[in-house]
Write a protein that holds these residues in place. Structure first.
Motif, PDB file in Angstrom:
ATOM      1  N   ASN A 242      67.147   1.410  14.907  1.00  0.00           N
ATOM      2  CA  ASN A 242      66.015   0.466  14.932  1.00  0.00           C
ATOM      3  C   ASN A 242      65.414   0.371  16.328  1.00  0.00           C
ATOM      4  OD1 ASN A 242      64.353  -1.788  13.978  1.00  0.00           O
ATOM      5  ND2 ASN A 242      65.673  -3.030  15.288  1.00  0.00           N
ATOM      6  N   TRP A 245      63.566   3.942  17.378  1.00  0.00           N
ATOM      7  CA  TRP A 245      62.395   4.393  16.602  1.00  0.00           C
ATOM      8  C   TRP A 245      61.260   4.763  17.571  1.00  0.00           C
ATOM      9  CZ3 TRP A 245      61.186   6.151  12.062  1.00  0.00           C
ATOM     10  CH2 TRP A 245      59.872   6.077  11.589  1.00  0.00           C
ATOM     11  N   TRP A 247      57.968   5.141  17.416  1.00  0.00           N
ATOM     12  CA  TRP A 247      56.632   4.528  17.445  1.00  0.00           C
ATOM     13  C   TRP A 247      56.775   3.006  17.581  1.00  0.00           C
ATOM     14  CZ3 TRP A 247      58.105   8.487  14.179  1.00  0.00           C
ATOM     15  CH2 TRP A 247      57.472   9.712  14.421  1.00  0.00           C
ATOM     16  N   LYS A 248      56.431   2.513  18.773  1.00  0.00           N
ATOM     17  CA  LYS A 248      56.606   1.087  19.065  1.00  0.00           C
ATOM     18  C   LYS A 248      55.310   0.500  19.630  1.00  0.00           C
ATOM     19  CE  LYS A 248      61.101   2.356  21.044  1.00  0.00           C
ATOM     20  NZ  LYS A 248      62.046   1.903  20.024  1.00  0.00           N
ATOM     21  N   ASN A 267      58.571  -2.148  16.013  1.00  0.00           N
ATOM     22  CA  ASN A 267      58.422  -0.816  15.415  1.00  0.00           C
ATOM     23  C   ASN A 267      57.223  -0.796  14.483  1.00  0.00           C
ATOM     24  OD1 ASN A 267      60.698   0.093  16.710  1.00  0.00           O
ATOM     25  ND2 ASN A 267      62.052  -0.300  14.993  1.00  0.00           N
ATOM     26  N   TYR A 273      50.105   3.845  14.327  1.00  0.00           N
ATOM     27  CA  TYR A 273      50.264   3.911  15.780  1.00  0.00           C
ATOM     28  C   TYR A 273      48.919   3.983  16.510  1.00  0.00           C
ATOM     29  CZ  TYR A 273      52.458   5.165  20.233  1.00  0.00           C
ATOM     30  OH  TYR A 273      52.874   5.175  21.538  1.00  0.00           O
TER      31      TYR A 273
END
Length: 317
Positions: A242, A245, A247-248, A267, A273
């Protein structure tokens, strides 16, 4: 007696552990588990006991060196220190300049590593599955906790060091990230840079206290409840995905060493994104770097087997 190749290999494993330890979200314990030195590392830490103190007091340095497994610890710690001082800066730079690729690499690395760790379980039952699920839940919850504002008094610095080092030797839970959650990551980094001796000494004392006590508990669990402990550790690794990940979206920033860094992120899906951040999701890059993480673990496992087989043959003969 270890060969030069053995020492070099241990040094490189230390490099990997040190690089992971300074990145909030990745654990040096994970790298130790992947590279097959986790159990020996715990045993070596546990060897710092009353016997070691007596040998030191009697100045029996050769026996002390053998007792604490110095030929194992020295190259490993050397690699960790060299990595923290040098390579870690490179990784931090890459995380800032190519976050999706680097997080994708760690993501692939930890998925395949978790599978490798689960293979160590000798007998599956519902309790083992429960341990794995428990590990996933604990790690997931920890990675979703919002960093807190905490006191800067020395007693809390001591507690922070003890807790963070415990996390640092647990695969899947990052000690740096625990410091972030405790609200002490920026304060400790700043104290190190400004050479605040009082804070650094108290923090290191907390780390040593936590390390010597908690490592015994882990070693005992691994020996007494091997399958459950391994399942729990693998669960920690899976739950930590978690945090890794790729793409944040940053939703909270703090000042660290004069720079504003994201300390809490959410996330998001690759398809969201671009809309959320205005940057390309680089999905093909992410897949390639995940595959690279997979490949690296497979190569390490093959190399470990190649090194182990001749050793086993020599032992047998």
């Amino acid at each position: 007696m270890k060969s030069f190749k053995d020492y070099l290999l241990l040094f490189l494993k230390g490099i990997g552990m040190g690089s992971a330890d300074v990145v909030p979200g990745v654990s040096g314990g994970t790298i130790a588990l992947i590279t097959g030195v986790y159990g020996q590392l715990l045993d070596s830490i546990n060897s710092f006991d009353l016997t070691a103190l007596q040998l030191l007091r009697k100045m029996k340095f050769k026996k002390l060196w053998q007792h604490i497994n110095g030929s194992f610890l020295l190259p490993l710690l050397g690699g960790i220190i060299v990595s923290i001082v040098t390579l870690a800066k490179v990784i931090s730079h890459l995380l800032a300049s190519n976050p999706i690729e680097i997080w994708s690499f760690f993501f692939g690395l930890i998925i395949i590593s978790s599978i490798s760790v689960l293979k160590e379980i000798k007998e599956w039952n519902y309790k083992v599955v429960g341990s794995c699920v428990l590990g996933i839940v604990i790690a997931y919850v920890i990675t979703t906790i919002t960093p807190a504002t905490t006191p800067n008094q020395l007693w809390f610095v001591f507690i922070s060091g003890a807790i963070a080092i415990c996390a640092m030797i647990l695969p899947g839970i990052s000690g740096s990230f625990i410091l972030l959650i405790l609200g002490k990551y920026a304060y400790i980094v700043k104290s190190l840079n400004e050479l605040n001796i009082a804070v650094v000494l108290v923090f290191v004392t907390g780390c040593i206290t936590g390390l010597l006590s908690f490592s015994r508990a882990i070693s005992w669990s691994l020996k007494k409840f091997h399958n459950y402990a391994i399942a729990l550790l693998a669960g920690f690794m899976l739950g930590s995905l978690n945090k890794i990940w790729p793409w944040k979206k940053a939703i909270r920033f703090d000042w660290v060493d004069g720079k504003q860094i994201p300390t809490f992120e959410k996330n998001i899906l690759p398809t969201e994104y671009f809309t959320e951040t205005g940057q390309q999701p680089l999905i093909i890059h992410a897949i390639l770097f995940m595959a690279l993480g997979f490949l690296l673990v497979i190569i390490i496992e093959k190399l470990a087997l190649l090194i182990k087989e001749p050793t086993d043959k020599n032992t047998a003969s």
